[in-house]
Design an enzyme around this catalytic site. Structure first.
Site, PDB file in Angstrom:
ATOM      1  N   CYS A 215       0.990  -1.210  -0.193  1.00  0.00           N
ATOM      2  CA  CYS A 215      -0.216  -0.114   0.026  1.00  0.00           C
ATOM      3  C   CYS A 215       0.936   1.172  -0.118  1.00  0.00           C
ATOM      4  O   CYS A 215       1.846   1.146   0.515  1.00  0.00           O
ATOM      5  CB  CYS A 215      -0.752   0.063   1.118  1.00  0.00           C
ATOM      6  SG  CYS A 215      -1.984   1.360   1.430  1.00  0.00           S
TER       7      CYS A 215
ATOM      8  N   HIS B 234     -10.303   1.165   1.610  1.00  0.00           N
ATOM      9  CA  HIS B 234      -9.710   2.593   2.026  1.00  0.00           C
ATOM     10  C   HIS B 234     -10.677   3.447   2.232  1.00  0.00           C
ATOM     11  O   HIS B 234     -10.903   4.444   3.234  1.00  0.00           O
ATOM     12  CB  HIS B 234      -8.639   3.365   0.902  1.00  0.00           C
ATOM     13  CG  HIS B 234      -7.350   2.678   0.911  1.00  0.00           C
ATOM     14  ND1 HIS B 234      -6.539   2.809   2.046  1.00  0.00           N
ATOM     15  CD2 HIS B 234      -6.527   2.039   0.052  1.00  0.00           C
ATOM     16  CE1 HIS B 234      -5.303   2.376   1.750  1.00  0.00           C
ATOM     17  NE2 HIS B 234      -5.395   1.857   0.415  1.00  0.00           N
TER      18      HIS B 234
ATOM     19  N   GLU C 131      -8.903  -0.756  -2.694  1.00  0.00           N
ATOM     20  CA  GLU C 131      -9.354   0.706  -2.872  1.00  0.00           C
ATOM     21  C   GLU C 131     -10.713   0.946  -2.069  1.00  0.00           C
ATOM     22  O   GLU C 131     -10.791   1.818  -1.378  1.00  0.00           O
ATOM     23  CB  GLU C 131      -9.579   1.185  -4.318  1.00  0.00           C
ATOM     24  CG  GLU C 131      -8.210   0.955  -5.062  1.00  0.00           C
ATOM     25  CD  GLU C 131      -7.027   1.638  -4.429  1.00  0.00           C
ATOM     26  OE1 GLU C 131      -6.918   2.228  -3.471  1.00  0.00           O
ATOM     27  OE2 GLU C 131      -5.871   0.940  -4.755  1.00  0.00           O
TER      28      GLU C 131
HETATM   29  C1  SB7 Z   1      -1.659  -4.611  -4.350  1.00  0.00           C
HETATM   30  C2  SB7 Z   1      -1.770  -3.228  -4.475  1.00  0.00           C
HETATM   31  C3  SB7 Z   1      -2.733  -2.715  -4.357  1.00  0.00           C
HETATM   32  C4  SB7 Z   1      -4.006  -3.274  -4.515  1.00  0.00           C
HETATM   33  C5  SB7 Z   1      -4.009  -4.549  -4.610  1.00  0.00           C
HETATM   34  C6  SB7 Z   1      -2.822  -5.216  -4.135  1.00  0.00           C
HETATM   35  C7  SB7 Z   1      -2.748  -1.133  -4.478  1.00  0.00           C
HETATM   36  C8  SB7 Z   1      -1.648  -0.359  -4.013  1.00  0.00           C
HETATM   37  C9  SB7 Z   1      -1.457   1.045  -4.017  1.00  0.00           C
HETATM   38  N1  SB7 Z   1      -2.627   1.474  -2.962  1.00  0.00           N
HETATM   39  O1  SB7 Z   1      -2.150   1.729  -1.756  1.00  0.00           O
HETATM   40  C10 SB7 Z   1      -3.747   1.832  -3.246  1.00  0.00           C
HETATM   41  O2  SB7 Z   1      -4.483   1.921  -2.089  1.00  0.00           O
HETATM   42 NI    NI Z   2      -3.483   1.232  -0.572  1.00  0.00          NI
END
Ligand code: SB7
Ligand code: NI
Length: 188
Positions: A110, A157, A154
């Site tokens: 993240c 979040h 997402e």
């Molecule tokens: C791995 C990474 C993400 C989603 C699913 C699996 C997004 C990473 C970026 N973020 O922090 C978005 O919230």
């Molecule tokens: Ni994230």
């Protein structure tokens, strides 16, 4: 333009706060925020722009990650069929989901978490979602595989949930009952 310094990190209570539904017609600031979220994920996956602006690559970013407690996020990712899924989702909802779960072989990361937290993150394998785009058009789509995982990351979040909340703290790599592994390659 959103830069790394604008992204809030774990420990900040805003990341643990439920975001507010967005009303339409969209306020100009929210529309601008949506555009900037999408710009971030697109730029962050362009090697030259990521280097130029010091962006950590991400397939998605949600408004609370820049301290804005509104229910919208951007996703930009390539699907198995080679087509790009690139959109801003406003007031996203899961309409229905599989009973079957899925998890990434690599676990998740993240942009708001500056450390790696190992372990499987169980999520629904398939989801049908609806949301509004920045023009106020209602969208509906069926997602599976990595796109379904990313959408749920997402959406979490917007509800103050971080990926590691879903990791089994006793045994991070315990078999996921009724779950299929999504192979991310990278010597997994
Ligand atoms: C791995 C990474 C993400 C989603 C699913 C699996 C997004 C990473 C970026 N973020 O922090 C978005 O919230
Ligand atoms: Ni994230």
């Amino acid at each position: 333009m959103i830069l790394m310094k604008d992204i809030i990190r774990e420990g900040n209570e805003l990341l643990r706060t439920c975001a507010e539904e967005v009303s339409f017609p969209l306020a100009p600031e929210i529309e601008q925020l949506g555009r900037e979220l999408l710009e971030y994920v697109q730029n962050s996956q362009d090697d030259d722009l990521a280097e130029k602006y010091g962006l950590r690559p991400g397939v998605g970013i949600a408004a609370p990650q820049v301290g804005q407690l509104h229910r919208l996020f951007a996703l930009h990712l390539e699907q198995d069929n080679g087509e790009w899924l690139s959109f801003v989702a406003v007031n996203p909802k899961i309409v229905s989901h599989s009973i079957e779960l899925a998890y990434l072989s690599t676990g998740e990361g993240c942009l708001s978490v500056d450390r790696s937290v190992p372990g499987y993150v169980p999520r629904y394998a398939r989801i049908t979602v609806k949301f509004k785009d920045l023009s106020g058009n209602e969208k509906r789509m069926r997602l599976k595989g990595f796109p379904a995982i990313a959408f749920q990351h997402e959406l979490d979040h917007l509800n103050g949930v971080l990926f590691y909340d879903r990791i089994n703290s006793d045994d991070p790599y315990a078999e996921i009952e009724n779950g299929i592994m999504i192979d991310m390659g990278k010597d997994q």
